[in-house]
Design a protein around this motif. Structure first.
Motif, PDB file in Angstrom:
ATOM      1  N   CYS A 293     -10.087  -0.208   0.241  1.00  0.00           N
ATOM      2  CA  CYS A 293     -10.504  -0.385   1.642  1.00  0.00           C
ATOM      3  C   CYS A 293      -9.418   0.082   2.604  1.00  0.00           C
ATOM      4  O   CYS A 293      -9.701   0.432   3.747  1.00  0.00           O
ATOM      5  CB  CYS A 293     -10.864  -1.834   1.904  1.00  0.00           C
ATOM      6  N   GLY A 294      -8.157   0.058   2.157  1.00  0.00           N
ATOM      7  CA  GLY A 294      -7.063   0.550   2.986  1.00  0.00           C
ATOM      8  C   GLY A 294      -6.500  -0.452   3.971  1.00  0.00           C
ATOM      9  O   GLY A 294      -5.627  -0.102   4.775  1.00  0.00           O
ATOM     10  N   GLN A 295      -6.956  -1.693   3.933  1.00  0.00           N
ATOM     11  CA  GLN A 295      -6.461  -2.681   4.887  1.00  0.00           C
ATOM     12  C   GLN A 295      -4.973  -2.965   4.694  1.00  0.00           C
ATOM     13  O   GLN A 295      -4.240  -3.202   5.656  1.00  0.00           O
ATOM     14  CB  GLN A 295      -7.266  -3.981   4.771  1.00  0.00           C
ATOM     15  N   CYS A 296      -4.511  -2.950   3.450  1.00  0.00           N
ATOM     16  CA  CYS A 296      -3.083  -3.193   3.193  1.00  0.00           C
ATOM     17  C   CYS A 296      -2.228  -2.071   3.765  1.00  0.00           C
ATOM     18  O   CYS A 296      -1.157  -2.313   4.329  1.00  0.00           O
ATOM     19  CB  CYS A 296      -2.829  -3.370   1.697  1.00  0.00           C
ATOM     20  N   THR A 297      -2.690  -0.827   3.648  1.00  0.00           N
ATOM     21  CA  THR A 297      -1.930   0.300   4.193  1.00  0.00           C
ATOM     22  C   THR A 297      -1.944   0.272   5.716  1.00  0.00           C
ATOM     23  O   THR A 297      -0.981   0.698   6.358  1.00  0.00           O
ATOM     24  CB  THR A 297      -2.502   1.640   3.700  1.00  0.00           C
ATOM     25  N   LEU A 298      -3.040  -0.222   6.288  1.00  0.00           N
ATOM     26  CA  LEU A 298      -3.152  -0.294   7.747  1.00  0.00           C
ATOM     27  C   LEU A 298      -2.205  -1.339   8.323  1.00  0.00           C
ATOM     28  O   LEU A 298      -1.645  -1.156   9.403  1.00  0.00           O
ATOM     29  CB  LEU A 298      -4.593  -0.625   8.130  1.00  0.00           C
ATOM     30  N   LYS A 299      -1.986  -2.431   7.586  1.00  0.00           N
ATOM     31  CA  LYS A 299      -1.163  -3.522   8.096  1.00  0.00           C
ATOM     32  C   LYS A 299       0.309  -3.361   7.753  1.00  0.00           C
ATOM     33  O   LYS A 299       1.162  -3.930   8.435  1.00  0.00           O
ATOM     34  CB  LYS A 299      -1.659  -4.858   7.521  1.00  0.00           C
ATOM     35  N   CYS A 300       0.647  -2.618   6.710  1.00  0.00           N
ATOM     36  CA  CYS A 300       2.043  -2.475   6.292  1.00  0.00           C
ATOM     37  C   CYS A 300       2.868  -1.809   7.402  1.00  0.00           C
ATOM     38  O   CYS A 300       2.529  -0.711   7.855  1.00  0.00           O
ATOM     39  CB  CYS A 300       2.138  -1.652   5.017  1.00  0.00           C
ATOM     40  N   PRO A 301       3.957  -2.436   7.854  1.00  0.00           N
ATOM     41  CA  PRO A 301       4.729  -1.862   8.962  1.00  0.00           C
ATOM     42  C   PRO A 301       5.699  -0.767   8.538  1.00  0.00           C
ATOM     43  O   PRO A 301       6.311  -0.125   9.392  1.00  0.00           O
ATOM     44  CB  PRO A 301       5.492  -3.076   9.506  1.00  0.00           C
TER      45      PRO A 301
ATOM     46  N   GLY B 206       6.746   2.008   4.840  1.00  0.00           N
ATOM     47  CA  GLY B 206       6.110   2.932   3.902  1.00  0.00           C
ATOM     48  C   GLY B 206       5.901   2.360   2.524  1.00  0.00           C
ATOM     49  O   GLY B 206       5.722   3.113   1.571  1.00  0.00           O
ATOM     50  N   ALA B 207       5.861   1.037   2.406  1.00  0.00           N
ATOM     51  CA  ALA B 207       5.683   0.418   1.094  1.00  0.00           C
ATOM     52  C   ALA B 207       4.266   0.592   0.567  1.00  0.00           C
ATOM     53  O   ALA B 207       4.046   0.690  -0.633  1.00  0.00           O
ATOM     54  CB  ALA B 207       6.047  -1.065   1.163  1.00  0.00           C
ATOM     55  N   LEU B 208       3.284   0.630   1.467  1.00  0.00           N
ATOM     56  CA  LEU B 208       1.885   0.834   1.104  1.00  0.00           C
ATOM     57  C   LEU B 208       1.312   1.896   2.029  1.00  0.00           C
ATOM     58  O   LEU B 208       1.252   1.703   3.248  1.00  0.00           O
ATOM     59  CB  LEU B 208       1.096  -0.471   1.248  1.00  0.00           C
ATOM     60  N   ILE B 209       0.905   3.008   1.468  1.00  0.00           N
ATOM     61  CA  ILE B 209       0.379   4.106   2.267  1.00  0.00           C
ATOM     62  C   ILE B 209      -0.853   4.706   1.603  1.00  0.00           C
ATOM     63  O   ILE B 209      -1.083   4.521   0.396  1.00  0.00           O
ATOM     64  CB  ILE B 209       1.427   5.232   2.463  1.00  0.00           C
ATOM     65  N   GLU B 210      -1.655   5.378   2.396  1.00  0.00           N
ATOM     66  CA  GLU B 210      -2.751   6.151   1.816  1.00  0.00           C
ATOM     67  C   GLU B 210      -2.165   7.323   1.028  1.00  0.00           C
ATOM     68  O   GLU B 210      -1.153   7.903   1.402  1.00  0.00           O
ATOM     69  CB  GLU B 210      -3.659   6.688   2.921  1.00  0.00           C
ATOM     70  N   ARG B 211      -2.816   7.658  -0.074  1.00  0.00           N
ATOM     71  CA  ARG B 211      -2.327   8.760  -0.903  1.00  0.00           C
ATOM     72  C   ARG B 211      -2.211  10.030  -0.066  1.00  0.00           C
ATOM     73  O   ARG B 211      -3.188  10.491   0.538  1.00  0.00           O
ATOM     74  CB  ARG B 211      -3.281   8.996  -2.073  1.00  0.00           C
ATOM     75  N   PRO B 212      -1.019  10.606   0.006  1.00  0.00           N
ATOM     76  CA  PRO B 212      -0.807  11.772   0.890  1.00  0.00           C
ATOM     77  C   PRO B 212      -1.238  13.086   0.238  1.00  0.00           C
ATOM     78  O   PRO B 212      -0.464  13.742  -0.463  1.00  0.00           O
ATOM     79  CB  PRO B 212       0.714  11.743   1.120  1.00  0.00           C
ATOM     80  N   ASP B 213      -2.476  13.486   0.488  1.00  0.00           N
ATOM     81  CA  ASP B 213      -2.986  14.736  -0.084  1.00  0.00           C
ATOM     82  C   ASP B 213      -2.867  15.908   0.875  1.00  0.00           C
ATOM     83  O   ASP B 213      -3.278  17.023   0.537  1.00  0.00           O
ATOM     84  CB  ASP B 213      -4.457  14.565  -0.487  1.00  0.00           C
ATOM     85  N   TRP B 214      -2.337  15.679   2.060  1.00  0.00           N
ATOM     86  CA  TRP B 214      -2.307  16.755   3.044  1.00  0.00           C
ATOM     87  C   TRP B 214      -1.401  17.899   2.618  1.00  0.00           C
ATOM     88  O   TRP B 214      -1.612  19.052   3.027  1.00  0.00           O
ATOM     89  CB  TRP B 214      -1.891  16.221   4.408  1.00  0.00           C
ATOM     90  N   HIS B 215      -0.402  17.597   1.756  1.00  0.00           N
ATOM     91  CA  HIS B 215       0.454  18.687   1.248  1.00  0.00           C
ATOM     92  C   HIS B 215      -0.378  19.672   0.428  1.00  0.00           C
ATOM     93  O   HIS B 215      -0.237  20.895   0.565  1.00  0.00           O
ATOM     94  CB  HIS B 215       1.567  18.110   0.368  1.00  0.00           C
TER      95      HIS B 215
END
Length: 335
Positions: free
Chosen positions: A227-235, A237-246
């Motif tokens: 759901c991504g709620q943990c990544t949204l609340k983390c202040p 970089g401990a929890l982030i959405e998988r960075p596929d933009w590279h």
């Protein structure tokens, strides 16, 4: 039994309205709290916190573990303030404002404490800001820049994790959606509050404390619904959405490839905020133009496919409710 006439009911309603109106100013006055923040008078609703009063009057105290959606934990101690009548500083995020209080947010002692607190956090934080995915959008990084904090012991970093339990995973990139890098964790506890699916919880105490999944399993082996709620609340970089933009940029820069992008129906609305527009604004044209400017050869839309999906799901739900088809209720959908 006596009958009640319509005029009598109207008269009673009018009298009640007048009585409520006459009491309203007194009730409103009793519901407000007056206090001073850094010498400035401020008025807040009864039940508001010192942090609410500080923000309302334009003053500023830093926070790392506070989020308006959750009950304040006051674990980061960054928002400590001096209050008249108190022998020691109190956390502004969870202390209720009281009538006649005088709040000091920026005394020399408070600034010194925040500075030292940030130094301790830096001592346990990796020096990866230059390549961190949340660089520029990290609360710890912003506070370090704001306070001009330097590391106390740059050559003696204290790693995260529990020395007694090295089996706890610090790095977990097994999920297709979320990356966990617990060496960047600052123990704010916001992910614990945000995750209702996994019941992520903190283990150990003191320096060894860290949030883990159920039975300390990799994220891919849990019931995480991404759901991504943990990544949204983390202040940080401990929890982030998988960075596929590279990988996306690499594909776009390859002249031998034809690139096609497909957008979901909800994206045209959700992306509006990234364009600086009001939430809920439909930005189909802007989205397509931005994707074309990035270099995609084809931009496709799934509106029609989404409509078909909704029709099929509605039909299946109806059959389940009528008992013509087996399946659990309620029926969940991602659209």
């Amino acid at each position: 039994m006596n009958s009640i006439t319509v005029p009598a009911l109207k008269s009673a309603a009018i009298n009640m309205s007048k009585a409520i109106a006459s009491q309203a100013p007194a009730a409103i006055a009793n519901a407000l709290v007056n206090l001073h923040v850094d010498g400035k008078p401020v008025q807040v609703n009864k039940g508001a916190t010192l942090l609410d009063a500080i923000n309302k009057c334009g003053s500023h105290v830093p926070t790392l573990c506070y989020h308006p959606e959750f009950e304040p934990r006051a674990v980061c101690r960054m928002c400590l303030v001096n209050v008249s009548g108190s022998s020691k500083p109190v956390p502004a995020c969870r202390t209720l404002a009281e009538e006649g209080q005088s709040i000091i947010t920026n005394s020399k002692e408070l600034k010194s404490f925040r500075h030292r607190d940030l130094q301790f956090l830096l001592n346990r934080h990796p020096n990866d800001c230059m390549k961190c995915e949340v660089s520029g959008n990290c609360k710890l990084q912003s506070l370090v820049q704001e306070e001009q904090v330097e590391e106390m012991w740059p050559e003696q970093k204290t790693p995260r994790g529990s020395p007694a339990h090295p089996e706890h995973l610090l790095h977990d990139h097994t999920s297709p959606s979320i990356w966990r890098d617990m060496d960047k964790c600052i123990e704010c506890g916001l992910c614990v509050e945000a995750c209702a699916a996994q019941k992520i919880n903190a283990i150990e105490r003191g320096a060894g404390m860290m949030p883990i999944t159920a039975f300390d399993k990799p994220l891919c082996e849990t019931g995480c619904i991404s759901c991504g709620q943990c990544t949204l609340k983390c202040p940080v970089g401990a929890l982030i959405e998988r960075p596929d933009w590279h990988r996306v940029l690499e594909a776009l820069s390859d002249p031998t490839r034809k690139t096609i992008v497909q957008t979901a129906p909800a994206t045209r609305v959700a992306i509006s905020e990234e364009f600086g527009l009001e939430p809920g604004r439909i930005s189909t044209g802007r989205l397509i133009k931005a994707l074309r400017l990035l270099g995609f050869d084809y931009v496709t839309d799934t509106n029609f496919s989404a409509d078909l999906t909704i029709m099929e799901e509605a039909n299946e739900l109806l059959q389940r409710v009528q008992g013509k088809r087996d399946g659990p209720l309620p029926l969940f959908t991602s659209w």
